[in-house]
Design an enzyme around this catalytic site. Structure first.
Site, short mmCIF file in Angstrom:
data_model
loop_
_atom_site.label_atom_id
_atom_site.label_comp_id
_atom_site.label_asym_id
_atom_site.label_seq_id
_atom_site.Cartn_x
_atom_site.Cartn_y
_atom_site.Cartn_z
N ASP A 1 -2.22 -1.28 10.30
CA ASP A 1 -2.60 -1.22 8.92
C ASP A 1 -3.32 -2.46 8.57
O ASP A 1 -3.58 -2.64 7.18
CB ASP A 1 -1.22 -1.24 7.89
CG ASP A 1 -0.56 0.01 8.02
OD1 ASP A 1 -1.39 1.21 8.14
OD2 ASP A 1 0.69 0.24 7.90
N GLY B 1 7.68 1.48 4.64
CA GLY B 1 6.26 2.21 4.52
C GLY B 1 5.11 1.50 3.89
O GLY B 1 4.39 2.53 3.25
N LYS C 1 0.75 -1.29 0.00
CA LYS C 1 -0.04 0.01 -0.18
C LYS C 1 0.86 1.14 0.13
O LYS C 1 1.83 1.27 0.26
CB LYS C 1 -0.75 -0.09 1.27
CG LYS C 1 -0.10 0.22 2.58
CD LYS C 1 0.45 1.30 3.02
CE LYS C 1 0.96 1.23 4.42
NZ LYS C 1 1.65 2.90 4.59
#
Length: 279
Positions: free
Chosen positions: A132, A94, A8
């Protein structure tokens, strides 16, 4: 069965405030990418994770095992699995590599173990696995709020290509949050960014990208700020750090431009890859 674990990006990320419990309230626009790990999952007598990437833990420290524990604790799952993991998502980037794997095993386990529960409820509870993970379970473009458990899928109609560029060094997520000075950080307008994405206001979207965590990540790892400025100087339409870093992504509608940049940054020793949104 085979299942994709999609990386993502945070198209924008706002750390709203630090909570009394030590967590942070967030508002984000998140997009799943074509870049993905692959999990091959089958029923077994005990849980086993196989991965030939030596950097990947294959014990209880891996979020895959924590996701299975969550399913057993909260959704009365009794099945066990043999899992073969092929890693493609860079680590400490990230890009939610570990969370993507956790989200993928939850989807696979729900099907193989025939868990009869709304996936939205299973996803919401998966916040205990990682912030997440709820997004990665649902695996579609979304506005995400709270500590990650509030996922609101959105239908975006704004087309662009994405170039991921990651230096060899990383940014410790915990330290990035600890160093935030809320009197100085940037708070992007998440509602406006969502509107631009849905209504295909591409030029405005490129101008309003923002990530609160850049404030501290640039202090921790100046190479990330240097990389973002380099991409901006290269003339991309928009550039931003994803998550807590260290990946910086560029968005553009000129694919040939991004192909040239991908080649150049790869020759410089960066991880560099053009991706699209999943689907």
């Amino acid at each position: 069965m085979k299942v994709e674990a999609n990386a993502k990006i945070n198209l924008s990320l706002d750390v709203v405030r630090r909570r009394e419990d030590g967590y942070h309230d967030l508002r984000m626009i998140m997009l799943p990418l074509s870049l993905h790990d692959t999990l091959e999952v089958e029923l077994a007598d005990r849980d086993e994770l196989i991965c030939f990437d030596e950097r990947v833990p294959v014990n209880e420290n891996n979020l895959i095992f924590k996701a299975l524990e969550y399913l057993r604790e909260k959704w009365n799952m009794h099945a066990h699995f043999r899992i073969r993991l092929e890693k493609r998502i860079p680590m400490e980037a990230g890009l939610a590599g570990g969370s993507a794997d956790a989200g993928a095993i939850i989807r696979a386990a729900m099907e193989l173990a025939e868990i009869q529960a709304p996936i939205e409820e299973v996803a919401k509870g998966a916040k205990q696995v990682g912030a997440d993970v709820p997004f990665c379970v649902l695996n579609q473009s979304a506005r995400v709020e709270g500590i990650g458990e509030q996922v609101f899928p959105l239908q975006d109609h704004c087309r662009f290509d994405i170039l991921l560029v990651k230096p060899s060094t990383g940014v410790p997520t915990g330290k990035a949050y600890q160093l935030l000075d809320f009197a100085k950080v940037e708070h992007p307008d998440i509602d406006w960014i969502e509107h631009c994405l849905i209504e295909d206001r591409y030029e405005q979207l490129c101008k309003c990208l923002g990530n609160t965590l850049e404030y501290s990540a640039f202090q921790i790892n100046p190479e990330v700020e240097k990389l973002k400025k380099a991409l901006q100087a290269d003339g991309v339409n928009g550039a931003l750090m994803s998550g807590s870093g260290s990946t910086v992504f560029a968005i553009d509608r000129d694919r040939e431009k991004l192909l040239r940049l991908q080649e150049r940054y790869a020759k410089m020793g960066y991880f560099a890859q053009i991706v699209k949104r999943k689907g």
